[in-house]
Design a protein around this motif. Sequence first.
Motif, PDB file in Angstrom:
ATOM      1  N   ASP A  46      -8.137   2.591   1.470  1.00  0.00           N
ATOM      2  CA  ASP A  46      -7.730   2.766   0.077  1.00  0.00           C
ATOM      3  C   ASP A  46      -6.413   3.531  -0.021  1.00  0.00           C
ATOM      4  OD1 ASP A  46      -7.815   2.526  -2.639  1.00  0.00           O
ATOM      5  OD2 ASP A  46      -9.117   4.281  -2.932  1.00  0.00           O
ATOM      6  N   ARG A  47      -5.421   3.062   0.793  1.00  0.00           N
ATOM      7  CA  ARG A  47      -4.066   3.635   0.802  1.00  0.00           C
ATOM      8  C   ARG A  47      -4.038   5.117   1.171  1.00  0.00           C
ATOM      9  NH1 ARG A  47      -0.327   0.233  -1.167  1.00  0.00           N
ATOM     10  NH2 ARG A  47      -1.059  -1.534  -2.415  1.00  0.00           N
ATOM     11  N   ALA A  53      -4.559  -0.488   3.435  1.00  0.00           N
ATOM     12  CA  ALA A  53      -4.926  -0.291   2.025  1.00  0.00           C
ATOM     13  C   ALA A  53      -6.339  -0.773   1.752  1.00  0.00           C
ATOM     14  CB  ALA A  53      -3.925  -1.040   1.139  1.00  0.00           C
TER      15      ALA A  53
END
Length: 604
Positions: free
Chosen positions: A476-477, A472
């Motif tokens: 950023d996931r 993540a």
Amino acid sequence: MLQAIGLTSAPRRDLPPMVDDLTFEARPGQVTALLGATGSGKTTALRLMLELEPGRGVTYFRGRPLHRIAHPGREVGVLLGDVPGHPARTVRGQLRMLCAAAGVSPSRADVMLDVVGISGLRDQRLGSLSLGMDRRVGLAAALLADPCTLLLDQPAAGLSPRERNWLHGLLRGHAALGGAVLFTTDDAKEAARSADRVVSIEAGRLVADQESADFARTRLRPRVAVRTPHAARLADVLGREARAARRTVEIVEESGSRLSVYGSNCAEVGEAAFRHGVLVHQLADETGDSGPPVPRARTAASSDAFPDTSAGTSAGTSAGSTDGPAGAPAAQRRRSGATRPPSPVRRVGGPLRPLRYELRRVFGTATPLLTAALVAVTSVVTALLLARLGATPQNRLLAAWPALLPLPPAALGAGLLGALAFGEEYRYPALAADRGTVPRRLGLLVAKLGVCGVLALLLGALAVIVDGAALALVFDRGPLRPPAQWIAPAGAWAGLLVGCAWAGVLASAVFRSALAGLGAVVSVPVLVVPLVRKALDGPSAYPASGLAGRLRGLSWAQWPPEADRLVLGALRVMAEPVGTALVLSLLVLLCAYGFTGLRGKVRW
């Protein structure tokens, strides 16, 4: 009261036994020394008393053999060799772990540290202790359960005179409280000085059993130690004057500048040297050992005398009797044809509080923390590389399990912790020195499986959390999606980790090695999975659909319909080649463990 009757070790190939029909006793309130030269069988005799070696004879501790005592650690305190603990474990941690094994309060460890005078070293590592401090820790371990009898093998070996005096004072204090103390030594002067009774053995046979005063009279003689650069000249002068005065004097040249003069004193030797102008560098009174006594004949009476090996002195007589507690001398027992059943090698009793013992063993060193840190770093790096390359399912991505590797880092870490559960104890025996290993008892096995299983689950949760957080943070996931079903993958992940940990525990117990335990964990996906995959290939003649419903019908209580998904998930995992191979491996290892360890279990 310690009574050793007819101790005889197993005969060696083309050689006599190390201990041959040895009978003596160590009385309460007294310190008894077992004296003999190196190789005379002292250590073997102690191991026979503790039933650690095969042989014949029996040893009674206050009227009961060791295997008839419910908790031998509370009856006999043992020090054989060095302290048997992991060098990275602290002194206090080692003693607290042994407290759990003996079933006593953990506060007893601090009390014994004060008794042996090393309370300031409680946080020191065992591997950093000097020989004297190591001996003190060993004595503290032997005294933890407040035993009635102490068996110590060469406790003063390598100690300074000050440490020897402290040790003998501690043994005297234990005997003054009514305990029996038996220690081995090869120094006749130490035996006469520190023991109330001296048992002399030679080639494994009893030579004399005497009070210390009688032993000193028959074995130790006063002498004058002389150091001079003209040793030969002084010896000639002393010999001529002794013949002129018709006195019996024995002169022994020990080195080029040292003489030992028996039958004289410092004044006579000094005056003779002064009269003849002989330079003397040292002149002192000493007590010397007259050498080992002559072993008595096997058919001799118990009061036979053995001659002194030095010239000019009268022969000493043995003050002790070889009659043992059985009421008959060894020779009479042999002539009557009486034999004693062999004493098999017994297993050391397991910890009385196995769960507490296992927790102290695991967290007594930094191994779990180091393993967790290594697993976390490896998992994060692997997960980031897999996400960078893409085409990796989310479940394998969170587990950091590429298709090329047999197991993920978390499973390998769980297997390592499981392999150390028994393998570390085979390398560093925990319960007593030189007793082999901590035994494979059922209660201890359950404790090890439970602790290692929990550690494996924590390790797996740590790996998933740090992998998800790293993915993540970096992407950023992007690679992560909310799972449609998470119960079955979570169960499969937990089953894999616990299975690897248990495989390491059982394999290290069977093969007596941590490396073999880790090898068994790796061999499951490398060797067993391909075989299982071949066996499962191809269609099944009879499908097993609807198994969950049939299992629900067999149970006494009806479980809710939601539980069907859990059962189906577990069955689906077991149907996979890895799950089937892991289950089969655990069953094989459990059977091997039971065959090699539990079948010969002796009640402790």
